[in-house]
Design an enzyme around this catalytic site. Structure first.
Site, mmCIF file in Angstrom:
data_model
loop_
_atom_site.group_PDB
_atom_site.id
_atom_site.type_symbol
_atom_site.label_atom_id
_atom_site.label_comp_id
_atom_site.label_asym_id
_atom_site.label_seq_id
_atom_site.Cartn_x
_atom_site.Cartn_y
_atom_site.Cartn_z
ATOM 1 N N ASN A 109 5.862 68.556 -65.382
ATOM 2 C CA ASN A 109 6.971 68.564 -66.333
ATOM 3 C C ASN A 109 7.987 67.473 -66.006
ATOM 4 O O ASN A 109 8.236 67.181 -64.840
ATOM 5 C CB ASN A 109 7.642 69.934 -66.355
ATOM 6 C CG ASN A 109 6.655 71.022 -66.737
ATOM 7 O OD1 ASN A 109 5.596 70.751 -67.285
ATOM 8 N ND2 ASN A 109 6.997 72.256 -66.416
ATOM 9 N N ASP A 111 11.089 67.719 -67.340
ATOM 10 C CA ASP A 111 12.338 68.324 -67.857
ATOM 11 C C ASP A 111 13.373 68.640 -66.778
ATOM 12 O O ASP A 111 14.510 68.976 -67.101
ATOM 13 C CB ASP A 111 12.007 69.585 -68.671
ATOM 14 C CG ASP A 111 11.258 70.648 -67.869
ATOM 15 O OD1 ASP A 111 10.509 71.447 -68.493
ATOM 16 O OD2 ASP A 111 11.402 70.688 -66.625
ATOM 17 N N HIS A 126 4.744 63.359 -62.951
ATOM 18 C CA HIS A 126 4.797 62.537 -64.170
ATOM 19 C C HIS A 126 6.200 62.028 -64.473
ATOM 20 O O HIS A 126 6.500 61.637 -65.613
ATOM 21 C CB HIS A 126 4.239 63.333 -65.359
ATOM 22 C CG HIS A 126 2.795 63.683 -65.205
ATOM 23 N ND1 HIS A 126 2.180 64.658 -65.945
ATOM 24 C CD2 HIS A 126 1.849 63.196 -64.371
ATOM 25 C CE1 HIS A 126 0.903 64.749 -65.568
ATOM 26 N NE2 HIS A 126 0.681 63.876 -64.624
ATOM 27 N N CYS A 154 17.883 46.085 -70.334
ATOM 28 C CA CYS A 154 18.158 46.143 -68.894
ATOM 29 C C CYS A 154 19.311 45.189 -68.575
ATOM 30 O O CYS A 154 19.223 43.999 -68.882
ATOM 31 C CB CYS A 154 16.915 45.729 -68.114
ATOM 32 S SG CYS A 154 17.231 45.528 -66.346
ATOM 33 N N SER A 196 -2.575 73.583 -69.270
ATOM 34 C CA SER A 196 -3.866 73.661 -69.984
ATOM 35 C C SER A 196 -4.979 73.063 -69.142
ATOM 36 O O SER A 196 -6.142 73.050 -69.556
ATOM 37 C CB SER A 196 -3.743 72.911 -71.319
ATOM 38 O OG SER A 196 -3.296 71.573 -71.077
#
Ligand code: BV8
Length: 252
Positions: A109, A111, A126, A154, A196
C-alpha cells in the site's frame, strides 16, 4: 471484545503458534485499507476514473504519454487517503508489533495508513503516495513553488514531478525487497492480509515462507491464488479478524 458481525474462530493451533512465535512477518495489500474507505486497487476505478485500467495509469509510459492525467489520478487518490483513518485492522497490527519480539510489516500500500496507526517498522515495497520525486533525477522533492502547471516541475532540474511510488515495469527499492524476502525466509509465522496475491514480486513472499515450511496464514474475504496453499485461510474482513486474533494473545 470487537463487535464482529461474522462469527470468527481462530484455530487453537494457530493461537499456540502465534503465542510461541519469536518473529512474525506480515504482507498487506489494498484490502486492509478497504474498511477505512480507501477503495482497493481494482475497485479504485470509480467515477471519472472508471474508464481507466489502474495498471495502465500506474506506468512510466502512461506518465510520459499524459503526465497531467496521471498526476491528477494521484491527486484524487491522495484526497481519498487524506480523508481516511486507520481501521481496527491497522491498529491491531500496530499493537501486534509491540507484543512480538520481532515483527516485520511489509506493505504494497502507498497510503501510509500503517504508519498513521502507529506501526513503526513498515517496509513500503511500492512507495508512498504522499512523497514526490523528480521524474528525471529521482530525488525526493518536498517543496516546489506554487504553480498552475500540472505536474509541477522539479525546482532543481525543471523535470516533471511524479509520486514516489513504484510503477508497473519499474523495479522495487532493492533494500526494501531484500529485507522483505529475508523476513519471509526467517520468520516463524507469515500473515498475508488483504491482497489478491497477483502482483509480483510481492506475491512471491508468502510462497517463500511456505517453501521454508513456515506456517502461513491468509486473511481475505475472497479466495486468491494463494488460498489453496496456505496453512490457515481466515475468510473475512481484516478489520474484524485481526482484533480477534490479537485478543487471543490476551486470553490466559
Ligand atoms: C517489476 C504502486 C521488474 C503504484 C503498484 C512475473 C509474472 C507476471 C508479471 C510480472 C512478473 N514480474 C513482474 C511482472 C510485472 C508486474 C506484475 O506483477 N504484473 C501483474 C499485474 C501480473 N510487476 C511489476 O511490474 C513490478 N515491477 O517486476 O520490475 C520487472 C519489470 C517488468 C518485467 C519483469 C520484471 C512492480 C509492481 C508494483 C506496481 N505498483 N502500486 C500505485 O499504487 O499507483 S501495484 C498495486 O497493485 C498495489 O501496490 C498492489 O501491489 C497491487 C494491488 O494488489 P492488492 O493490494 O492485492 O489489491 P487488489 O485490489 O488487487 O486486491 C485487494 C484484495 O483485498 C482482494 O483480494 C480482496 O478480496 C481483498 N479485500 C477486500 N476487502 C477486504 C479485503 N481483505 C481483507 N479485508 C477486507 N476488508
Amino acid at each position: 471484545m470487537p463487535n464482529s458481525d461474522i462469527s470468527i474462530s481462530i484455530p487453537p493451533k494457530l493461537v499456540a503458534e502465534l503465542r510461541a512465535a519469536q518473529h512474525v512477518a506480515v504482507l498487506t495489500g489494498a484490502g486492509i485499507s478497504a474498511e477505512s474507505g480507501v477503495p482497493t486497487f481494482r475497485e479504485a476505478q470509480t467515477g471519472l476514473w472508471a474508464k481507466y485500467d489502474p495498471e495502465e495509469l500506474a506506468t512510466p509510459y502512461a506518465f510520459q504519454r499524459n503526465p497531467r492525467l496521471v498526476w491528477e489520478w494521484y491527486d484524487w487518490r491522495r484526497e481519498l487517503v487524506a480523508q481516511a483513518n486507520p481501521n481496527p485492522g491497522h491498529l491491531a497490527l500496530a499493537e501486534l508489533e509491540q507484543r512480538m519480539p520481532k515483527f516485520t510489516l511489509i506493505t504494497q500500500n502507498v497510503d501510509g495508513l500503517h504508519q498513521r496507526a502507529g506501526s513503526r517498522n513498515v517496509i513500503e515495497l511500492h512507495g508512498n503516495i504522499n512523497r514526490t520525486k523528480c521524474f528525471d533525477q529521482g530525488g525526493i522533492i518536498d517543496f516546489w513553488p506554487p504553480t498552475t502547471e500540472l505536474p509541477p516541475r522539479c525546482p532543481r532540474c525543471g523535470g516533471l514531478l511524479r509520486p514516489d511510488v513504484v510503477w508497473f515495469g519499474e523495479s522495487l527499492p532493492q533494500k526494501a525487497l531484500h529485507t522483505a524476502f529475508t523476513a519471509a525466509e526467517q520468520c516463524d509465522l507469515f500473515l498475508s492480509i488483504g491482497t489478491s496475491s497477483v502482483v509480483q514480486p510481492a506475491a512471491s513472499l508468502p510462497l517463500v515462507a511456505l517453501e521454508q515450511g513456515i506456517t502461513t496464514v491468509e486473511i481475505n474475504p475472497n479466495p486468491t491464488p494463494l488460498s489453496a496453499r496456505v496453512t490457515y485461510m481466515l475468510p473475512g474482513p481484516s478489520g474484524q479478524i485481526l482484533p480477534v486474533l490479537l485478543e487471543t494473545l490476551n486470553q490466559p
